[in-house]
Scaffold this motif. Structure first.
Motif, PDB file in Angstrom:
ATOM      1  N   TYR A  38       0.845  -1.188   0.000  1.00 38.95           N
ATOM      2  CA  TYR A  38       0.000   0.000   0.000  1.00 38.95           C
ATOM      3  C   TYR A  38       0.881   1.239   0.000  1.00 38.95           C
ATOM      4  CZ  TYR A  38      -3.814  -3.167   0.485  1.00 38.95           C
ATOM      5  OH  TYR A  38      -4.718  -4.165   0.238  1.00 38.95           O
ATOM      6  N   HIS A  39       1.052   1.795  -1.198  1.00 33.69           N
ATOM      7  CA  HIS A  39       1.970   2.915  -1.414  1.00 33.69           C
ATOM      8  C   HIS A  39       1.376   4.244  -0.969  1.00 33.69           C
ATOM      9  CE1 HIS A  39       4.937   5.476  -3.216  1.00 33.69           C
ATOM     10  NE2 HIS A  39       4.021   6.063  -3.977  1.00 33.69           N
ATOM     11  N   SER A  40       2.242   5.104  -0.490  1.00 31.15           N
ATOM     12  CA  SER A  40       1.931   6.502  -0.225  1.00 31.15           C
ATOM     13  C   SER A  40       3.206   7.293  -0.482  1.00 31.15           C
ATOM     14  CB  SER A  40       1.493   6.697   1.229  1.00 31.15           C
ATOM     15  OG  SER A  40       1.383   8.092   1.507  1.00 31.15           O
ATOM     16  N   PRO A  41       3.129   8.445  -1.151  1.00 32.02           N
ATOM     17  CA  PRO A  41       4.334   9.243  -1.422  1.00 32.02           C
ATOM     18  C   PRO A  41       5.072   9.670  -0.153  1.00 32.02           C
ATOM     19  CG  PRO A  41       2.453  10.085  -2.671  1.00 32.02           C
ATOM     20  CD  PRO A  41       1.929   9.036  -1.739  1.00 32.02           C
ATOM     21  N   GLU A  42       4.377   9.729   0.960  1.00 30.71           N
ATOM     22  CA  GLU A  42       5.015  10.132   2.221  1.00 30.71           C
ATOM     23  C   GLU A  42       5.924   9.041   2.788  1.00 30.71           C
ATOM     24  OE1 GLU A  42       1.458  10.487   2.020  1.00 30.71           O
ATOM     25  OE2 GLU A  42       1.799  12.500   1.231  1.00 30.71           O
ATOM     26  N   ILE A  43       5.721   7.800   2.377  1.00 19.90           N
ATOM     27  CA  ILE A  43       6.500   6.670   2.898  1.00 19.90           C
ATOM     28  C   ILE A  43       7.711   6.461   1.985  1.00 19.90           C
ATOM     29  CG2 ILE A  43       6.468   4.214   3.509  1.00 19.90           C
ATOM     30  CD1 ILE A  43       4.579   5.974   5.204  1.00 19.90           C
ATOM     31  N   LYS A  44       8.896   6.719   2.499  1.00 19.19           N
ATOM     32  CA  LYS A  44      10.124   6.598   1.709  1.00 19.19           C
ATOM     33  C   LYS A  44      10.763   5.219   1.814  1.00 19.19           C
ATOM     34  CE  LYS A  44       9.715  10.762   0.326  1.00 19.19           C
ATOM     35  NZ  LYS A  44       8.920  10.938  -0.852  1.00 19.19           N
ATOM     36  N   GLN A  45      10.442   4.484   2.867  1.00 23.60           N
ATOM     37  CA  GLN A  45      10.943   3.110   2.988  1.00 23.60           C
ATOM     38  C   GLN A  45      10.002   2.298   3.862  1.00 23.60           C
ATOM     39  OE1 GLN A  45      14.877   3.794   4.553  1.00 23.60           O
ATOM     40  NE2 GLN A  45      14.216   3.365   6.624  1.00 23.60           N
ATOM     41  N   ALA A  46       9.919   1.014   3.526  1.00 24.74           N
ATOM     42  CA  ALA A  46       9.055   0.107   4.279  1.00 24.74           C
ATOM     43  C   ALA A  46       9.667  -1.282   4.204  1.00 24.74           C
ATOM     44  CB  ALA A  46       7.655   0.097   3.684  1.00 24.74           C
ATOM     45  N   GLU A  47       9.362  -2.096   5.202  1.00 22.87           N
ATOM     46  CA  GLU A  47       9.857  -3.478   5.192  1.00 22.87           C
ATOM     47  C   GLU A  47       8.912  -4.380   5.962  1.00 22.87           C
ATOM     48  OE1 GLU A  47      13.139  -3.532   8.701  1.00 22.87           O
ATOM     49  OE2 GLU A  47      13.715  -2.491   6.871  1.00 22.87           O
ATOM     50  N   TYR A  48       9.002  -5.663   5.619  1.00 16.54           N
ATOM     51  CA  TYR A  48       8.165  -6.675   6.247  1.00 16.54           C
ATOM     52  C   TYR A  48       8.905  -8.000   6.170  1.00 16.54           C
ATOM     53  CZ  TYR A  48       4.131  -9.683   7.161  1.00 16.54           C
ATOM     54  OH  TYR A  48       3.273 -10.605   7.697  1.00 16.54           O
ATOM     55  N   THR A  49       8.783  -8.812   7.206  1.00 15.23           N
ATOM     56  CA  THR A  49       9.370 -10.148   7.205  1.00 15.23           C
ATOM     57  C   THR A  49       8.273 -11.167   7.456  1.00 15.23           C
ATOM     58  OG1 THR A  49      11.493  -9.325   7.993  1.00 15.23           O
ATOM     59  CG2 THR A  49      11.058 -11.681   8.294  1.00 15.23           C
ATOM     60  N   MET A  50       8.225 -12.165   6.587  1.00 15.58           N
ATOM     61  CA  MET A  50       7.237 -13.243   6.687  1.00 15.58           C
ATOM     62  C   MET A  50       7.952 -14.507   7.159  1.00 15.58           C
ATOM     63  SD  MET A  50       4.930 -14.672   3.551  1.00 15.58           S
ATOM     64  CE  MET A  50       4.444 -16.393   3.496  1.00 15.58           C
ATOM     65  N   TYR A  51       7.480 -15.085   8.254  1.00 20.05           N
ATOM     66  CA  TYR A  51       8.016 -16.343   8.789  1.00 20.05           C
ATOM     67  C   TYR A  51       7.210 -17.493   8.213  1.00 20.05           C
ATOM     68  CZ  TYR A  51       8.881 -20.154  12.052  1.00 20.05           C
ATOM     69  OH  TYR A  51       9.198 -21.366  12.604  1.00 20.05           O
ATOM     70  N   GLU A  52       7.911 -18.562   7.849  1.00 18.67           N
ATOM     71  CA  GLU A  52       7.202 -19.727   7.329  1.00 18.67           C
ATOM     72  C   GLU A  52       7.944 -20.999   7.722  1.00 18.67           C
ATOM     73  OE1 GLU A  52       4.624 -19.973   3.544  1.00 18.67           O
ATOM     74  OE2 GLU A  52       6.688 -20.281   2.918  1.00 18.67           O
TER      75      GLU A  52
END
Length: 157
Positions: A38-52
């Motif tokens: 979910y993009h927004s111009p205000e967000i310059k970086q994002a991260e997520y880690t999925m465990y499986e």
């Protein structure tokens, strides 16, 4: 009201992974993995880690029988860069390759899509290709393969 009309509120910069519908944990597989961003111009970086893990092994994490899938996004005035990486151990039944779909919500104007060194024309459906990119209603949908031995970089401009 149905699944397609229920309002869902998502924080800008969020990654949400999902897999096709399954009816038992025995049927679960992330070989076909969709990642909504979910993009927004205000967000310059994002991260997520999925465990499986395999869903059955007791203490799989302590035994190293799992994997971590990392999704990152960086934005600047020139566009967005996504990286997909993995680490951790291996577990029984883990996909060796994944059929990926990245959905960038509120993508804005996208002129070029490049997955690693593959330039993908936007809104040109190529038959017999593992790669595609479609921009519709401000959402960009990118299909690409992910070999688990590699990392994938996607550049949007």
């Amino acid at each position: 009201m149905n699944d397609s009309t229920i309002p869902v509120f998502v924080k800008a910069g969020s990654f949400i992974p999902s897999v096709p519908v399954f009816y038992s944990t025995n049927q679960y597989s992330s070989q076909q993995l969709t990642v909504d961003y979910y993009h927004s111009p205000e967000i310059k970086q994002a991260e997520y880690t999925m465990y499986e893990d395999d869903g059955h092994t007791r203490d799989a994490y302590q035994k190293g029988e799992y994997e971590l899938l990392h999704f990152t996004q960086r934005s600047n005035k020139n566009g967005m860069t996504f990286r997909f990486t993995r680490d951790g151990g291996h577990y029984s039944g883990a996909p060796k390759n994944r059929e990926m779909q990245l959905v960038v919500h509120h993508a804005g104007v996208i002129n070029t899509v490049q997955v690693d060194n593959v330039q993908i024309p936007v809104n040109e459906n190529k038959e017999q290709s593992d790669y595609s990119a479609e921009l519709k209603d401000d959402n960009l949908v990118i299909h690409f393969p992910w070999k688990m031995s590699d990392e994938v970089t996607i550049q949007l401009n």
